[in-house]
Write a protein that holds these residues in place. Sequence first.
Motif, PDB file in Angstrom:
ATOM      1  N   SER A 117       5.301 -22.944  32.569  1.00 20.80           N
ATOM      2  CA  SER A 117       5.169 -21.487  32.462  1.00 20.80           C
ATOM      3  C   SER A 117       5.171 -21.050  30.999  1.00 20.80           C
ATOM      4  CB  SER A 117       6.306 -20.794  33.214  1.00 20.80           C
ATOM      5  OG  SER A 117       6.199 -21.004  34.603  1.00 20.80           O
ATOM      6  N   ALA A 118       6.035 -21.677  30.185  1.00 21.84           N
ATOM      7  CA  ALA A 118       6.098 -21.311  28.765  1.00 21.84           C
ATOM      8  C   ALA A 118       4.785 -21.647  28.055  1.00 21.84           C
ATOM      9  CB  ALA A 118       7.266 -22.030  28.098  1.00 21.84           C
ATOM     10  N   THR A 119       4.219 -22.813  28.348  1.00 21.29           N
ATOM     11  CA  THR A 119       2.956 -23.211  27.724  1.00 21.29           C
ATOM     12  C   THR A 119       1.820 -22.294  28.155  1.00 21.29           C
ATOM     13  OG1 THR A 119       3.691 -25.517  27.681  1.00 21.29           O
ATOM     14  CG2 THR A 119       1.349 -25.116  27.409  1.00 21.29           C
ATOM     15  N   THR A 120       1.780 -21.968  29.450  1.00 19.74           N
ATOM     16  CA  THR A 120       0.755 -21.051  29.959  1.00 19.74           C
ATOM     17  C   THR A 120       0.841 -19.706  29.259  1.00 19.74           C
ATOM     18  OG1 THR A 120       0.760 -22.121  32.133  1.00 19.74           O
ATOM     19  CG2 THR A 120      -0.098 -19.883  32.030  1.00 19.74           C
ATOM     20  N   ALA A 121       2.068 -19.238  28.995  1.00 18.99           N
ATOM     21  CA  ALA A 121       2.258 -17.935  28.360  1.00 18.99           C
ATOM     22  C   ALA A 121       2.004 -17.979  26.855  1.00 18.99           C
ATOM     23  CB  ALA A 121       3.679 -17.437  28.635  1.00 18.99           C
ATOM     24  N   LEU A 122       2.249 -19.113  26.200  1.00 20.59           N
ATOM     25  CA  LEU A 122       2.076 -19.205  24.748  1.00 20.59           C
ATOM     26  C   LEU A 122       0.618 -19.419  24.341  1.00 20.59           C
ATOM     27  CD1 LEU A 122       5.146 -21.393  23.679  1.00 20.59           C
ATOM     28  CD2 LEU A 122       4.674 -19.046  22.953  1.00 20.59           C
ATOM     29  N   LEU A 123      -0.152 -20.103  25.173  1.00 18.59           N
ATOM     30  CA  LEU A 123      -1.520 -20.452  24.778  1.00 18.59           C
ATOM     31  C   LEU A 123      -2.383 -19.228  24.460  1.00 18.59           C
ATOM     32  CD1 LEU A 123      -3.485 -22.761  24.259  1.00 18.59           C
ATOM     33  CD2 LEU A 123      -4.110 -22.696  26.683  1.00 18.59           C
ATOM     34  N   PRO A 124      -2.331 -18.126  25.250  1.00 21.67           N
ATOM     35  CA  PRO A 124      -3.151 -16.964  24.900  1.00 21.67           C
ATOM     36  C   PRO A 124      -2.812 -16.362  23.536  1.00 21.67           C
ATOM     37  CG  PRO A 124      -2.430 -16.811  27.176  1.00 21.67           C
ATOM     38  CD  PRO A 124      -1.667 -17.944  26.560  1.00 21.67           C
ATOM     39  N   ALA A 125      -1.597 -16.611  23.031  1.00 24.17           N
ATOM     40  CA  ALA A 125      -1.224 -16.117  21.701  1.00 24.17           C
ATOM     41  C   ALA A 125      -1.764 -17.021  20.599  1.00 24.17           C
ATOM     42  CB  ALA A 125       0.297 -16.016  21.587  1.00 24.17           C
ATOM     43  N   MET A 126      -2.297 -18.183  20.955  1.00 26.98           N
ATOM     44  CA  MET A 126      -2.791 -19.152  19.982  1.00 26.98           C
ATOM     45  C   MET A 126      -4.312 -19.259  19.972  1.00 26.98           C
ATOM     46  SD  MET A 126      -0.015 -22.123  20.950  1.00 26.98           S
ATOM     47  CE  MET A 126      -0.792 -23.347  19.901  1.00 26.98           C
ATOM     48  N   VAL A 127      -4.946 -18.788  21.041  1.00 30.07           N
ATOM     49  CA  VAL A 127      -6.391 -18.992  21.213  1.00 30.07           C
ATOM     50  C   VAL A 127      -7.061 -17.652  21.509  1.00 30.07           C
ATOM     51  CG1 VAL A 127      -8.140 -20.210  22.544  1.00 30.07           C
ATOM     52  CG2 VAL A 127      -5.948 -21.289  22.148  1.00 30.07           C
ATOM     53  N   GLU A 128      -8.249 -17.449  20.958  1.00 31.92           N
ATOM     54  CA  GLU A 128      -9.021 -16.261  21.295  1.00 31.92           C
ATOM     55  C   GLU A 128      -9.361 -16.287  22.789  1.00 31.92           C
ATOM     56  OE1 GLU A 128      -9.708 -18.443  19.026  1.00 31.92           O
ATOM     57  OE2 GLU A 128      -9.728 -17.456  17.061  1.00 31.92           O
ATOM     58  N   PRO A 129      -9.412 -15.107  23.436  1.00 30.93           N
ATOM     59  CA  PRO A 129      -9.656 -15.070  24.886  1.00 30.93           C
ATOM     60  C   PRO A 129     -10.895 -15.834  25.329  1.00 30.93           C
ATOM     61  CG  PRO A 129      -8.992 -12.903  24.110  1.00 30.93           C
ATOM     62  CD  PRO A 129      -9.175 -13.760  22.881  1.00 30.93           C
ATOM     63  N   GLU A 130     -11.961 -15.780  24.529  1.00 31.70           N
ATOM     64  CA  GLU A 130     -13.201 -16.455  24.938  1.00 31.70           C
ATOM     65  C   GLU A 130     -13.092 -17.977  24.847  1.00 31.70           C
ATOM     66  OE1 GLU A 130     -13.718 -15.044  20.635  1.00 31.70           O
ATOM     67  OE2 GLU A 130     -12.907 -14.271  22.531  1.00 31.70           O
ATOM     68  N   LEU A 131     -12.029 -18.482  24.185  1.00 34.98           N
ATOM     69  CA  LEU A 131     -11.843 -19.934  24.068  1.00 34.98           C
ATOM     70  C   LEU A 131     -10.761 -20.464  25.002  1.00 34.98           C
ATOM     71  CD1 LEU A 131     -12.044 -20.464  20.192  1.00 34.98           C
ATOM     72  CD2 LEU A 131     -13.768 -21.041  21.905  1.00 34.98           C
ATOM     73  N   LEU A 132     -10.154 -19.585  25.797  1.00 32.28           N
ATOM     74  CA  LEU A 132      -9.084 -20.029  26.687  1.00 32.28           C
ATOM     75  C   LEU A 132      -9.563 -21.089  27.678  1.00 32.28           C
ATOM     76  CD1 LEU A 132      -6.867 -16.970  27.721  1.00 32.28           C
ATOM     77  CD2 LEU A 132      -6.107 -19.173  26.818  1.00 32.28           C
ATOM     78  N   GLY A 133     -10.730 -20.868  28.243  1.00 36.52           N
ATOM     79  CA  GLY A 133     -11.261 -21.824  29.213  1.00 36.52           C
ATOM     80  C   GLY A 133     -11.462 -23.193  28.595  1.00 36.52           C
ATOM     81  N   ALA A 134     -12.019 -23.222  27.378  1.00 36.50           N
ATOM     82  CA  ALA A 134     -12.240 -24.498  26.698  1.00 36.50           C
ATOM     83  C   ALA A 134     -10.912 -25.179  26.370  1.00 36.50           C
ATOM     84  CB  ALA A 134     -13.050 -24.276  25.429  1.00 36.50           C
ATOM     85  N   ALA A 135      -9.898 -24.390  25.952  1.00 40.28           N
ATOM     86  CA  ALA A 135      -8.589 -24.962  25.634  1.00 40.28           C
ATOM     87  C   ALA A 135      -7.938 -25.548  26.879  1.00 40.28           C
ATOM     88  CB  ALA A 135      -7.692 -23.893  25.019  1.00 40.28           C
ATOM     89  N   ASN A 136      -7.997 -24.812  27.983  1.00 37.65           N
ATOM     90  CA  ASN A 136      -7.455 -25.339  29.239  1.00 37.65           C
ATOM     91  C   ASN A 136      -8.220 -26.567  29.698  1.00 37.65           C
ATOM     92  OD1 ASN A 136      -5.378 -23.410  29.589  1.00 37.65           O
ATOM     93  ND2 ASN A 136      -6.826 -21.926  30.444  1.00 37.65           N
ATOM     94  N   GLY A 137      -9.537 -26.571  29.466  1.00 38.22           N
ATOM     95  CA  GLY A 137     -10.349 -27.715  29.859  1.00 38.22           C
ATOM     96  C   GLY A 137     -10.007 -28.962  29.057  1.00 38.22           C
ATOM     97  N   LEU A 138      -9.820 -28.813  27.749  1.00 35.40           N
ATOM     98  CA  LEU A 138      -9.458 -29.966  26.923  1.00 35.40           C
ATOM     99  C   LEU A 138      -8.085 -30.497  27.322  1.00 35.40           C
ATOM    100  CD1 LEU A 138     -10.038 -31.912  24.656  1.00 35.40           C
ATOM    101  CD2 LEU A 138      -9.292 -30.177  23.015  1.00 35.40           C
ATOM    102  N   THR A 139      -7.168 -29.586  27.659  1.00 35.43           N
ATOM    103  CA  THR A 139      -5.850 -30.015  28.140  1.00 35.43           C
ATOM    104  C   THR A 139      -5.993 -30.861  29.390  1.00 35.43           C
ATOM    105  OG1 THR A 139      -4.807 -28.011  27.253  1.00 35.43           O
ATOM    106  CG2 THR A 139      -3.578 -29.225  28.920  1.00 35.43           C
ATOM    107  N   GLN A 140      -6.863 -30.444  30.295  1.00 32.93           N
ATOM    108  CA  GLN A 140      -7.076 -31.206  31.523  1.00 32.93           C
ATOM    109  C   GLN A 140      -7.742 -32.551  31.246  1.00 32.93           C
ATOM    110  OE1 GLN A 140      -6.209 -30.875  34.869  1.00 32.93           O
ATOM    111  NE2 GLN A 140      -4.810 -29.534  33.769  1.00 32.93           N
ATOM    112  N   ALA A 141      -8.665 -32.582  30.299  1.00 32.57           N
ATOM    113  CA  ALA A 141      -9.308 -33.852  29.954  1.00 32.57           C
ATOM    114  C   ALA A 141      -8.269 -34.850  29.438  1.00 32.57           C
ATOM    115  CB  ALA A 141     -10.394 -33.625  28.902  1.00 32.57           C
ATOM    116  N   LEU A 142      -7.365 -34.379  28.603  1.00 31.88           N
ATOM    117  CA  LEU A 142      -6.311 -35.252  28.075  1.00 31.88           C
ATOM    118  C   LEU A 142      -5.356 -35.677  29.187  1.00 31.88           C
ATOM    119  CD1 LEU A 142      -5.585 -33.301  24.772  1.00 31.88           C
ATOM    120  CD2 LEU A 142      -6.706 -35.522  24.979  1.00 31.88           C
ATOM    121  N   THR A 143      -5.066 -34.758  30.107  1.00 33.99           N
ATOM    122  CA  THR A 143      -4.185 -35.084  31.236  1.00 33.99           C
ATOM    123  C   THR A 143      -4.795 -36.174  32.108  1.00 33.99           C
ATOM    124  OG1 THR A 143      -3.242 -32.858  31.278  1.00 33.99           O
ATOM    125  CG2 THR A 143      -3.033 -34.168  33.284  1.00 33.99           C
ATOM    126  N   GLN A 144      -6.076 -36.014  32.428  1.00 29.58           N
ATOM    127  CA  GLN A 144      -6.740 -37.019  33.257  1.00 29.58           C
ATOM    128  C   GLN A 144      -6.823 -38.358  32.529  1.00 29.58           C
ATOM    129  OE1 GLN A 144      -7.444 -36.482  36.403  1.00 29.58           O
ATOM    130  NE2 GLN A 144      -6.768 -34.352  36.217  1.00 29.58           N
TER     131      GLN A 144
END
Length: 399
Positions: A117-144
């Motif tokens: 929950s903390a990471t989900t809430a902090l990420l929008p403060a670090m990334v422009e809104p239009e890049l949120l999807g790409a940031a979440n996607g890269l996180t998932q790529a690393l997770t997989q």
Amino acid sequence: MRTLLAQHRLRLYFLGTTLSTVGDYALWLASGVWVKELTGSTAQAGLCMLSLILGTLLSPVSGHLVDRMRRKPLLIGANAVTGLLMLSLTLVHGAGQVWLVYAVMFVNGLALSVTGSATTALLPAMVEPELLGAANGLTQALTQGQRLITPALGIGLLAAFGGGAVAAADAASFAAGILCWAFIKVDDPRPEPSAVHWRTETTAGFRFLLRTPSLRQLSTALVVGLFVAGMFETLAFAVVTVGLHRAPTWMGVIVTVMGVSGMLGGLLVGALVKPLGAGRLTALGLALCCGGALAFAVPATAVVLLGALLLGFALPCIIVGSMTAIQLTTPNELLGRVSGADVFLTTSGQALGMAAGSALITTVFYRDIAFAGAALLAVSALYLVTRREQRVPQPALAA
């Protein structure tokens, strides 16, 4: 991706998030085998994952905590406490101490709900809104990608040095994650004190999900989708042993194929968020899962592997779509609680699906369960894609 990785704090974010979870994945996989070796009981081995899930189900409470404290110090503190607790597992040497494994796994599940929950809430403060999807996607790529190496890491350490070594490695991964987060600069103001009763505050995330049509629709579809995913935790073994007539260890091939396609999906999914919208991206993931479920019903190796490819690619679509929708739709002061409520609903759906799959597999042929799961996934995907609210892109994505 180049834009994201060009920023120093985002490089630290991805590195810290990856390192702090490598040890976790290794321990989760090894803990059941460890308890089985200590007790000889398969049932007691299964309690490891149950303990983790029970801890995760406290996510509404942890979400409230995330919204009432500065999030970065809370995240670092949760990782530090959990890492130290991991070291207590080095004291486990016999069946009489297995209760300590369950206790630590429960706390690990609770800590995961806090840090998630903390990471989900902090990420929008670090990334422009239009890049949120790409940031979440890269996180998932690393997770997989982690899932391709952590089974060998966990089981290898267990076989060579025992469960204590796996726990120590997990503790070290927490320490590495903390070090990365310590150098990340992020706007993280102290929340204003609230005079509202704690029970009302804790349930605010559920109320926001229910009164926001786009998120309510997403949550409904995801609960159904995760219910089917839970059923497939058991069904996959029947696909391998009954359908393909192979040894249970062949599950490793399916997991590897899903990991590879999941990495590819995570890297590509950021480019799909803007044209599709977060809701329709989630619907695409559910539709791909439907195709994977149908493929699993076919007793042919090539078709089952195709199904694994579809399922692996689908996971980033579902996770990135739903997470991005929550981050773009929810006010910052509610992000922890809404994320916690979403985790509670989806985890509950998955746990119920696991229970249903275990009960059904003894009396219902696996192919019929696969067809039923595919039908549920098709209905949930169709439901999402036909909702008007999911066809309207978020302003930040449309910009």
